[in-house]
Design a protein around this motif. Structure first.
Motif, PDB file in Angstrom:
ATOM      1  N   GLN A  75       0.832  -1.202   0.000  1.00 30.09           N
ATOM      2  CA  GLN A  75       0.000   0.000   0.000  1.00 30.09           C
ATOM      3  C   GLN A  75       0.869   1.256   0.000  1.00 30.09           C
ATOM      4  N   THR A  76       2.004   1.185   0.715  1.00 28.56           N
ATOM      5  CA  THR A  76       2.924   2.322   0.781  1.00 28.56           C
ATOM      6  C   THR A  76       3.883   2.326  -0.397  1.00 28.56           C
ATOM      7  N   TYR A  77       4.305   1.122  -0.809  1.00 30.49           N
ATOM      8  CA  TYR A  77       5.272   0.982  -1.905  1.00 30.49           C
ATOM      9  C   TYR A  77       4.596   0.207  -3.044  1.00 30.49           C
ATOM     10  N   PRO A  78       3.909   0.907  -3.951  1.00 34.57           N
ATOM     11  CA  PRO A  78       3.145   0.226  -5.009  1.00 34.57           C
ATOM     12  C   PRO A  78       4.005  -0.586  -5.973  1.00 34.57           C
ATOM     13  N   TRP A  79       5.289  -0.363  -5.978  1.00 35.97           N
ATOM     14  CA  TRP A  79       6.195  -1.073  -6.879  1.00 35.97           C
ATOM     15  C   TRP A  79       6.689  -2.394  -6.283  1.00 35.97           C
ATOM     16  N   LEU A  80       6.335  -2.676  -5.023  1.00 39.41           N
ATOM     17  CA  LEU A  80       6.890  -3.810  -4.289  1.00 39.41           C
ATOM     18  C   LEU A  80       6.070  -5.080  -4.532  1.00 39.41           C
ATOM     19  N   MET A  81       6.783  -6.209  -4.671  1.00 41.35           N
ATOM     20  CA  MET A  81       6.112  -7.501  -4.855  1.00 41.35           C
ATOM     21  C   MET A  81       6.887  -8.582  -4.116  1.00 41.35           C
ATOM     22  N   ARG A  82       6.149  -9.519  -3.549  1.00 40.95           N
ATOM     23  CA  ARG A  82       6.750 -10.652  -2.837  1.00 40.95           C
ATOM     24  C   ARG A  82       6.641 -11.907  -3.686  1.00 40.95           C
ATOM     25  N   ARG A  83       7.774 -12.621  -3.839  1.00 37.74           N
ATOM     26  CA  ARG A  83       7.794 -13.878  -4.583  1.00 37.74           C
ATOM     27  C   ARG A  83       8.590 -14.912  -3.805  1.00 37.74           C
ATOM     28  N   GLU A  84       8.424 -16.162  -4.174  1.00 34.87           N
ATOM     29  CA  GLU A  84       9.155 -17.252  -3.531  1.00 34.87           C
ATOM     30  C   GLU A  84       9.920 -18.040  -4.587  1.00 34.87           C
ATOM     31  N   ASP A  85      11.095 -18.548  -4.193  1.00 35.51           N
ATOM     32  CA  ASP A  85      11.857 -19.368  -5.130  1.00 35.51           C
ATOM     33  C   ASP A  85      11.400 -20.822  -5.041  1.00 35.51           C
ATOM     34  N   GLU A  86      12.147 -21.714  -5.677  1.00 33.21           N
ATOM     35  CA  GLU A  86      11.753 -23.122  -5.716  1.00 33.21           C
ATOM     36  C   GLU A  86      11.735 -23.760  -4.334  1.00 33.21           C
ATOM     37  N   GLU A  87      12.574 -23.260  -3.437  1.00 31.15           N
ATOM     38  CA  GLU A  87      12.617 -23.797  -2.076  1.00 31.15           C
ATOM     39  C   GLU A  87      11.693 -23.049  -1.125  1.00 31.15           C
ATOM     40  N   GLU A  88      10.784 -22.227  -1.713  1.00 30.04           N
ATOM     41  CA  GLU A  88       9.791 -21.464  -0.955  1.00 30.04           C
ATOM     42  C   GLU A  88      10.427 -20.427  -0.036  1.00 30.04           C
ATOM     43  N   ASN A  89      11.612 -19.928  -0.399  1.00 25.25           N
ATOM     44  CA  ASN A  89      12.227 -18.829   0.342  1.00 25.25           C
ATOM     45  C   ASN A  89      11.685 -17.514  -0.200  1.00 25.25           C
ATOM     46  N   PRO A  90      11.188 -16.635   0.658  1.00 25.98           N
ATOM     47  CA  PRO A  90      10.575 -15.382   0.183  1.00 25.98           C
ATOM     48  C   PRO A  90      11.623 -14.340  -0.207  1.00 25.98           C
ATOM     49  N   PHE A  91      11.292 -13.535  -1.235  1.00 26.60           N
ATOM     50  CA  PHE A  91      12.146 -12.436  -1.685  1.00 26.60           C
ATOM     51  C   PHE A  91      11.271 -11.239  -2.034  1.00 26.60           C
ATOM     52  N   MET A  92      11.851 -10.040  -1.967  1.00 30.32           N
ATOM     53  CA  MET A  92      11.162  -8.815  -2.370  1.00 30.32           C
ATOM     54  C   MET A  92      11.721  -8.341  -3.712  1.00 30.32           C
ATOM     55  N   TYR A  93      10.834  -7.852  -4.579  1.00 23.93           N
ATOM     56  CA  TYR A  93      11.238  -7.375  -5.904  1.00 23.93           C
ATOM     57  C   TYR A  93      10.599  -6.020  -6.182  1.00 23.93           C
ATOM     58  N   CYS A  94      11.291  -5.220  -6.998  1.00 21.61           N
ATOM     59  CA  CYS A  94      10.752  -3.943  -7.477  1.00 21.61           C
ATOM     60  C   CYS A  94      10.284  -4.144  -8.917  1.00 21.61           C
ATOM     61  N   VAL A  95       8.972  -4.097  -9.120  1.00 21.19           N
ATOM     62  CA  VAL A  95       8.394  -4.341 -10.444  1.00 21.19           C
ATOM     63  C   VAL A  95       8.796  -3.232 -11.413  1.00 21.19           C
ATOM     64  N   TRP A  96       8.847  -2.005 -10.918  1.00 20.68           N
ATOM     65  CA  TRP A  96       9.194  -0.883 -11.794  1.00 20.68           C
ATOM     66  C   TRP A  96      10.622  -1.009 -12.321  1.00 20.68           C
ATOM     67  N   CYS A  97      11.556  -1.380 -11.439  1.00 21.16           N
ATOM     68  CA  CYS A  97      12.945  -1.528 -11.870  1.00 21.16           C
ATOM     69  C   CYS A  97      13.103  -2.712 -12.820  1.00 21.16           C
ATOM     70  N   GLU A  98      12.294  -3.767 -12.601  1.00 19.41           N
ATOM     71  CA  GLU A  98      12.340  -4.913 -13.519  1.00 19.41           C
ATOM     72  C   GLU A  98      11.881  -4.495 -14.915  1.00 19.41           C
ATOM     73  N   GLU A  99      10.802  -3.693 -14.959  1.00 22.47           N
ATOM     74  CA  GLU A  99      10.314  -3.233 -16.258  1.00 22.47           C
ATOM     75  C   GLU A  99      11.333  -2.319 -16.940  1.00 22.47           C
ATOM     76  N   GLY A 100      12.074  -1.571 -16.135  1.00 25.97           N
ATOM     77  CA  GLY A 100      13.086  -0.688 -16.689  1.00 25.97           C
ATOM     78  C   GLY A 100      14.404  -1.387 -16.968  1.00 25.97           C
ATOM     79  N   LYS A 101      14.461  -2.712 -16.675  1.00 31.00           N
ATOM     80  CA  LYS A 101      15.655  -3.534 -16.915  1.00 31.00           C
ATOM     81  C   LYS A 101      16.882  -2.960 -16.198  1.00 31.00           C
TER      82      LYS A 101
END
Length: 732
Positions: A75-101
């Protein structure tokens, strides 16, 4: 007399006479009952607030920051997303920076769930530029129209900015910011005439209930930017501008060094202070970078925090050449220390153990080597305890000191075991007031109170040998204090260290040890005591020369001549030989060592290749001419010498390889004194009265206090132009 059935009925009866603040003690607002924080809580609590609710908060154990995902963050950081890897370890990602490569920690995946990292990511140049592109192109026009609509004048805003800057520069809480604005406005209105208030000014404040009457003024400080929240926004704005310029300096420098140290605040929070040393205008400068919160104090966590910090700030890790620390095991551990882990990622990096901290270890080692001085320290501690725990004993000592014209009336200082150099200050006071202390103990024995037996034992310990030892240490520490003061300088060089150490060793040898042909000369205080008491030199115990010899041996042990760092002294013109024949052969071995370290390709632990920083063959060729060239600058010290050379000649163009080496040498952090000063300023800001100040706000104040120029020099017009482009929610 009216009798109330309960306290609540009595309070309701008094409601017309109670102010809003007084009512808060008894009734909690509906917003607060739901757990919503008041606006004032986001700033700083009033000075002197001693309410029970605040005391309860102060006594609570402080919880660690969240280390897992908070569902409210998106809600505060609209660019933030939570994902998990194959071992179900959580990570945070910036969607905007991913789109900007963009390549950063939030496109690779951040597994540290700390709000500080999110706030730092927002401030990075790459994320900020992407965020601006996503905003509506009409936003600047909307903001400009908003500012015009409010009728905000540039000069008035800059005046308010100066007031906020003044508060931060002088360690003043932002709670006084509104009153300071009113004072400035009042002074402007009454600049050239005496102005009386309506009602007229008073000598005494009005009675209690008259003060609580509602104000007739309908104006609000909210739209005029005079409230504490607006002041905090200004402070954040100044810090952001200063930080960007510091980072720009670092990235433009040939290389930079990092100085690290851990501290604990008044609220038992663990922080890591970070200082940068880099080149600006051909001379080294020290800049405060940040204060990182340490949830864990092990080497792995600290290393990870540093890497994320550098990535978030956009500072190059490959151009980091030196790490300065206090030598703690978690920092300099040979196998698992922070320095070792960072050097594995950058093979051109070197580690520097602070010379002031090393010298403190010299003192501790020497005290352990000579048993008598271990017992001497114990006597000092018992002496301090005897007087500090009794008002009557201390009062008696003060009276005796007042009657003695030769006694300066100094206090008996507490000896801190963790700071061996505190022995120097303790002895300095003790030897000047020793006669009064002995007289006070004798008086306490005659009075025969509860402490008479303890006074008798202490008096027996203050025998002639103890007095001689006190005079001896006063002379010895007089020599060492000059060395300590030199080591606390921010820009001490390798040549300075070598010179001061050799001078100190020679002085100790001459004064307290002597040689086969010449007896020791001893110092002023010891000789005066021997002469005034008709003692012979032979009465001086052998332990004094043993202690002096131990000091010299431990100096040589703690300050070995490292081949690599020692070789860098050849670039100091004051180290050149005096004859031309010797100059022609000077530095051949040393230039070879420097060339081998910086002139070969290296690989880090992950297999990444680091290209050579210099061409080692060209380095040798350049040195043949440069050693002749710098002979013209013998009269200048190292930093001044190279500032003059770089500023007045084409040296950088003619000798590029040696120029890079000189810049690397100029940023060697030999002393960690600058980091220690950060902690002193931290304690001035986060004090007992401001103990709830958050780390982010503490960083803003430190950035302004340490890096910011004086009030008269700060570019408030640039700050205003930046402020005017901020979104409306921040403007308010």
């Amino acid at each position: 007399m009216t009798i109330y059935k309960d306290s609540k009925q009595r309070i309701i009866k008094l409601l017309p006479f109670l102010s809003f603040i007084q009512m808060e003690k008894y009734f909690q607002s509906a917003s607060n009952s739901k757990g919503k924080r008041k606006e004032g809580d986001n700033i700083e609590h009033p000075i002197g607030d001693s309410s029970k609710s605040h005391k309860k908060i102060q006594n609570k154990k402080y919880k660690k920051e969240r280390n897992d995902w908070d569902p409210k963050w998106p809600q505060t950081y609209p660019w933030l997303m939570r994902r998990e890897d194959e071992e179900e370890n959580p990570f945070m990602y910036c969607v905007w920076c991913e789109e900007g490569k963009v390549n950063n920690i939030f496109t690779k995946g951040c597994n540290k769930f700390k709000k500080d990292y999110l706030d730092n990511h927002i401030k990075t140049d790459t994320h900020s530029s992407i965020a601006k592109l996503r905003n509506n192109t009409n936003q600047p026009n909307i903001i400009a129209g908003f500012v015009t609509q409010l009728g905000v004048e540039k000069s008035k805003i800059i005046t308010l900015m100066r007031n906020a800057y003044f508060c931060s520069k002088h360690n003043l809480a932002l709670n006084i910011y509104p009153d300071l604005n009113n004072l400035v406005e009042y002074q402007i209105k009454n600049y050239d005439e005496i102005h009386y208030q309506k009602p007229p000014t008073k000598v005494l404040p009005p009675p209690l209930y008259l003060q609580t009457l509602p104000s007739t003024s309908t104006s609000s400080n909210y739209a005029t930017y005079k409230n504490s929240k607006a002041g905090l926004n200004f402070i954040e704005l100044f810090s952001c501008i200063i930080e960007r310029q510091v980072i720009d300096e670092i990235n433009k420098s040939t290389g930079w060094s990092i100085l690290l140290d851990e501290s604990t605040t008044i609220t038992i929070d663990k922080h890591l202070a970070i200082i940068s040393k880099h080149i600006v205008g051909n001379e080294p400068v020290l800049r405060y970078l940040d204060m990182i919160n340490l949830e864990e104090c092990d080497a792995n966590s600290i290393t990870k925090d540093i890497e994320i910090f550098l990535n978030a700030k956009g500072i190059s890790f490959k151009s980091l050449f030196h790490i300065g620390s206090d030598g703690a095991s978690v920092m300099t551990g040979k196998h698992n220390g922070v320095v070792t882990k960072l050097k594995n990622k950058n093979p051109f990096m070197t580690s520097i153990h602070c010379i002031a901290h090393r010298f403190a270890l010299v003192g501790k080692d020497s005290a352990n080597d000579v048993p008598y001085f271990k017992e001497y320290e114990s006597t000092l501690k018992r002496l301090y305890s005897y007087f500090s725990r009794s008002y009557n004993r201390l009062k008696n000592l003060r009276m005796i000191q007042a009657d003695d014209d030769d006694d300066p009336g100094l206090a008996i200082l507490k000896l801190v075991s963790t700071r061996w150099l505190s022995l120097s200050q303790t002895v300095s006071n003790l030897h000047q007031t020793l006669n009064s202390i002995i007289s006070s103990l004798q008086t306490d024995i005659l009075v025969n109170d509860d402490g008479a037996d303890l006074a008798k034992k202490l008096l027996e310990e203050l025998d002639p040998n103890f007095i001689l030892a006190t005079k001896f240490l006063a002379d010895l520490f007089g020599v060492l204090q000059r060395l300590i003061k030199a080591f606390q300088g921010d820009f001490i060089t390798l040549s300075d260290v070598h010179y001061h150490l050799n001078s100190t060793i020679l002085a100790i040898q001459t004064m307290f040890i002597g040689d086969d042909n010449t007896p020791p000369t001893y110092g002023k205080h010891l000789l005066e005591y021997i002469e005034s008491n008709n003692l012979s030199i032979s009465s001086i115990p052998n332990s004094f020369s043993q202690f002096s010899l131990s000091i010299i041996q431990n100096i040589e042990k703690r300050f070995p001549d490292s081949d690599f760092h020692y070789s860098m002294r050849i670039f100091d013109a004051q180290q050149l030989p005096l004859t031309q024949t010797l100059i022609n052969q000077y530095g051949e071995k040393e230039i070879e060592i420097v060339g081998e370290f910086y002139g070969n390709q290296k690989t880090d632990q992950d297999g990444n290749i680091y290209e050579p920083i210099i061409d080692k063959k060209e380095l040798k060729n350049e040195w043949i001419v440069v050693r002749q060239f710098i002979a013209n600058f013998r009269e200048s010290k190292f930093v001044e010498q190279w500032f003059r050379i770089f500023s007045t000649t084409d040296f950088s163009t003619l000798y590029p390889n040696i120029s890079k080496i000189i810049h690397i040498i100029l940023i060697i952090p030999l002393s960690n004194a600058s980091v220690e000063r950060v902690f002193s300023r931290q304690n001035l800001i986060k004090s007992k009265l401001r103990n709830k100040i958050k780390l982010e706000i503490l960083h803003f104040h430190l950035n302004i206090l340490i890096n910011g120029p004086s009030l008269n020099s700060f570019d408030f017009e640039a700050a205003y132009n930046y402020w005017a482009q901020l979104p409306r929610s921040i403007l308010m």
